[in-house]
Design an enzyme around this catalytic site. Structure first.
Site, short mmCIF file in Angstrom:
data_model
loop_
_atom_site.label_atom_id
_atom_site.label_comp_id
_atom_site.label_asym_id
_atom_site.label_seq_id
_atom_site.Cartn_x
_atom_site.Cartn_y
_atom_site.Cartn_z
N VAL A 13 40.54 39.11 48.50
CA VAL A 13 40.37 37.68 48.98
C VAL A 13 41.53 37.59 49.96
O VAL A 13 42.69 37.42 49.38
CB VAL A 13 40.44 36.57 47.95
CG1 VAL A 13 40.01 35.31 48.71
CG2 VAL A 13 39.00 37.04 47.07
N CYS B 176 44.64 41.08 46.20
CA CYS B 176 44.02 42.32 46.11
C CYS B 176 42.69 42.34 45.12
O CYS B 176 42.71 41.32 44.15
CB CYS B 176 44.93 43.56 45.59
SG CYS B 176 45.93 44.17 46.98
N GLU C 227 41.83 43.91 42.40
CA GLU C 227 42.72 44.12 41.11
C GLU C 227 43.11 42.72 40.56
O GLU C 227 42.89 42.61 39.37
CB GLU C 227 43.72 44.98 40.98
CG GLU C 227 43.20 46.66 41.34
CD GLU C 227 43.45 46.80 42.84
OE1 GLU C 227 43.23 45.96 43.70
OE2 GLU C 227 43.37 48.17 43.20
N1 THU Z 1 43.53 45.95 48.85
C1 THU Z 1 42.91 45.99 47.80
O1 THU Z 1 42.12 45.10 47.61
N2 THU Z 1 43.45 46.64 46.69
C2 THU Z 1 44.08 47.94 46.71
O2 THU Z 1 44.80 48.43 45.81
C3 THU Z 1 44.31 48.08 48.26
C4 THU Z 1 44.43 47.01 49.13
C5 THU Z 1 43.17 45.21 49.84
C6 THU Z 1 44.18 44.33 50.50
C7 THU Z 1 43.67 43.91 51.66
O3 THU Z 1 42.87 42.82 51.82
C8 THU Z 1 43.20 45.11 52.30
O4 THU Z 1 42.89 46.21 51.06
C9 THU Z 1 43.81 46.07 53.25
O5 THU Z 1 45.19 46.28 52.84
#
Ligand code: THU
Length: 174
Positions: free
Chosen positions: A75, A85, A87
């Site tokens: 989000v 993220c 997670e």
């Molecule tokens: N992102 C995640 O949600 N988890 C990760 O472990 C890697 C990166 C997301 C964050 C951001 O919204 C997008 O990926 C680009 O970095």
């Protein structure tokens, strides 16, 4: 969604009638189909990501030691650094649903490819799954002890608390 892994006694909640439940801890044994189900859950939640700034949706899914599956999607925010993220949502769902330990984890991108959790999220996962959490990585399934070697964790804080208790400030007359 609820997987029925053959991991630990108590996890396989609905054994067939002709199976004896052995009251001991059994080494984790989750089949490829269970991993596929977990990845499907990650793909499904990835479609609900809010990622208008990066256009990089992420979905994450994990199995909990009581058989639950928890998921999360990224989000983003107009203030770019405020991004959550996938997670983060997953861990929030873990606790909102009663807590527990993560045992198996996978995350995917918008192309439905398995990706590595970012560094910060490896730390997040370590907190809630420890060294034995199995992670489906870009180079196969690995324990968290390999994904985040020599991790800093809750045990390190306990150690420092003990040391401070015995230090010059103990007693605190100042
Ligand atoms: N992102 C995640 O949600 N988890 C990760 O472990 C890697 C990166 C997301 C964050 C951001 O919204 C997008 O990926 C680009 O970095």
């Amino acid at each position: 969604m609820r997987l029925r892994p053959k991991t630990r006694a108590g996890l396989s909640a609905e054994p067939a009638d002709d199976r004896r439940v052995v009251p001991c801890v059994i080494v984790a044994r989750v089949e490829q189909t269970d991993w596929d189900d977990l990845k499907a859950a990650a793909v499904e939640v990835m479609a609900r990501a809010y990622a208008p700034y990066s256009s990089y949706p992420v979905g994450a899914a994990a199995l909990v030691d009581d058989g639950r599956v928890v998921v999360g999607c990224n989000v983003e925010n107009a203030a770019y650094g405020v991004v959550l993220c996938a997670e983060c949502g997953l861990v929030s769902q873990l606790h909102a649903g009663g807590g527990g330990r993560l045992t198996h984890f996978v995350c995917v991108n918008g192309a439905e490819e398995v990706i590595m959790p970012c560094g910060r999220c490896r730390q997040l996962l370590f907190e809630h799954g420890g060294r034995d959490l199995l992670v489906w990585t870009v180079s196969g399934v690995k324990p968290m002890s390999e994904v985040l070697p020599d991790a800093f964790g809750p045990d390190d804080l306990t150690h420092v608390t003990d040391a401070r208790g015995a230090g010059p400030d103990a007693g605190g007359d100042n």
